[in-house]
Design a protein around this motif. Sequence first.
Motif, short mmCIF file in Angstrom:
data_model
loop_
_atom_site.label_atom_id
_atom_site.label_comp_id
_atom_site.label_asym_id
_atom_site.label_seq_id
_atom_site.Cartn_x
_atom_site.Cartn_y
_atom_site.Cartn_z
N PHE A 59 45.35 42.85 43.20
CA PHE A 59 45.00 43.90 42.23
C PHE A 59 44.04 44.90 42.85
N ASP A 60 44.23 46.17 42.55
CA ASP A 60 43.27 47.19 42.97
C ASP A 60 42.15 47.24 41.93
N PRO A 106 41.00 49.87 36.02
CA PRO A 106 41.67 48.57 36.16
C PRO A 106 42.94 48.45 35.31
N ALA A 160 45.59 49.86 37.22
CA ALA A 160 45.91 48.95 38.32
C ALA A 160 46.85 47.84 37.85
N TYR A 193 50.50 47.06 39.21
CA TYR A 193 50.79 45.72 39.72
C TYR A 193 52.18 45.27 39.28
#
Length: 242
Positions: free
Chosen positions: A106-107, A113, A116, A120
């Motif tokens: 995960f980034d 988030p 992200a 994902y």
Amino acid sequence: MTAARRDLSVLPAADWADGVADALAQRIEARPHLVLCLPTGSTPRPVYERLPAALSRAGAATRQASVVLLDEYLGLPAGHPVRCDAQLHRQVIKPLPEPPATFLAFDVDGPDPAAACAAYDAAIERAGGLDLVVLGLGTNGHIGMNEPGTGPDAPTRVIELAPSTIAAALAYGADPPPGHGVTLGLAGILAAREIWLLVSGERKAAILRAVLDGPVTTDVPASLLRGHPGLRIVADDDAWPG
Ligand code: PGA
């Protein structure tokens, strides 16, 4: 492995980690492009320690495989040793004789988030979907960071950690511990072709009973795995004394 009942295999505690590592290596040998989602935690650690030897025994190569991280804490800086990406890199990726084609994490260092999480799922889809998700079992029945109350349609998302998960992060050395995380959702887990739920140790015996014999309920997210055609629960005989 000895099939005890339904989707359950029980191995003697002394053989459990070798048995799981061998089974994993055989999957990779049979499908070199395996897209494999892996957890962190104390349960899989002995399996990971045995993986390089198991791969060698099976004649399995990992260079075409993809490894996908199951979940991640929010708020720990990049490179923090308790970060799930750092743990998986240290315990799985680095000891491999050859790196996998992809290691997807995960980034969580960017500003968004939630975005992200969407990215994902898109990356997993581009990889062709998950072939196999390996899971540990929380003592509260969580899988990944899908805590009690999570339904089967839950997407990959930002979540507030349960107190027991926060305590576990603290015990691992994240001080102050994170309060939030990101996790592959139950929907993403249930979309995998195969799911292996790893359960070891006496402290998991009560929750394993609940997962197998209790009601299918969002109160015990792992119970929602029952009925998945590719579910395999691999326990040791401390967790399932029979
Ligand atoms: P453990 O955690 O493997 O460290 O027992 C499992 C989990 O909480 O998912």
